[in-house]
Motif scaffolding. Structure first.
Motif, short mmCIF file in Angstrom:
data_model
loop_
_atom_site.label_atom_id
_atom_site.label_comp_id
_atom_site.label_asym_id
_atom_site.label_seq_id
_atom_site.Cartn_x
_atom_site.Cartn_y
_atom_site.Cartn_z
N SER A 1 -4.39 4.91 -0.70
CA SER A 1 -4.44 3.47 -0.43
C SER A 1 -4.03 3.15 1.01
CB SER A 1 -3.57 2.70 -1.41
OG SER A 1 -2.22 3.09 -1.30
N ALA B 1 0.83 -1.20 0.00
CA ALA B 1 0.00 0.00 0.00
C ALA B 1 0.86 1.25 0.00
CB ALA B 1 -0.92 -0.01 1.21
N ARG C 1 -6.52 1.56 3.90
CA ARG C 1 -6.13 0.32 4.57
C ARG C 1 -6.17 0.47 6.09
NH1 ARG C 1 -3.80 -4.39 3.23
NH2 ARG C 1 -2.40 -5.31 4.74
N SER D 1 2.31 1.74 -3.44
CA SER D 1 1.29 1.80 -4.49
C SER D 1 1.21 3.21 -5.07
CB SER D 1 -0.07 1.41 -3.91
OG SER D 1 -1.07 1.59 -4.86
#
Length: 53
Positions: A30, A22, A34, A25
């Motif tokens: 993101s 994440a 999460r 990313s």
């Protein structure tokens, strides 16, 4: 090493790998998404634990 410890290790490893993925990313938000899902999961788990105690 028992099967339970082995399983716990792999779940922990996969959680950290998901966090790293994440962070690296390209998608915006993101990491925050999460973290929010993890917090929501903990709250839900604690609530259900108290409900079925």
């Amino acid at each position: 090493m028992t099967l339970n410890k082995f399983r716990r290790f792999f779940y922990m490893l996969s959680r950290y790998l998901g966090d790293a993925q994440a962070v690296t990313s390209k998608r915006k938000g993101s990491v925050s998404r999460r973290v929010g899902r993890r917090i929501a999961g903990r709250i839900t788990g604690k609530g259900l634990g108290k409900l079925f105690q």
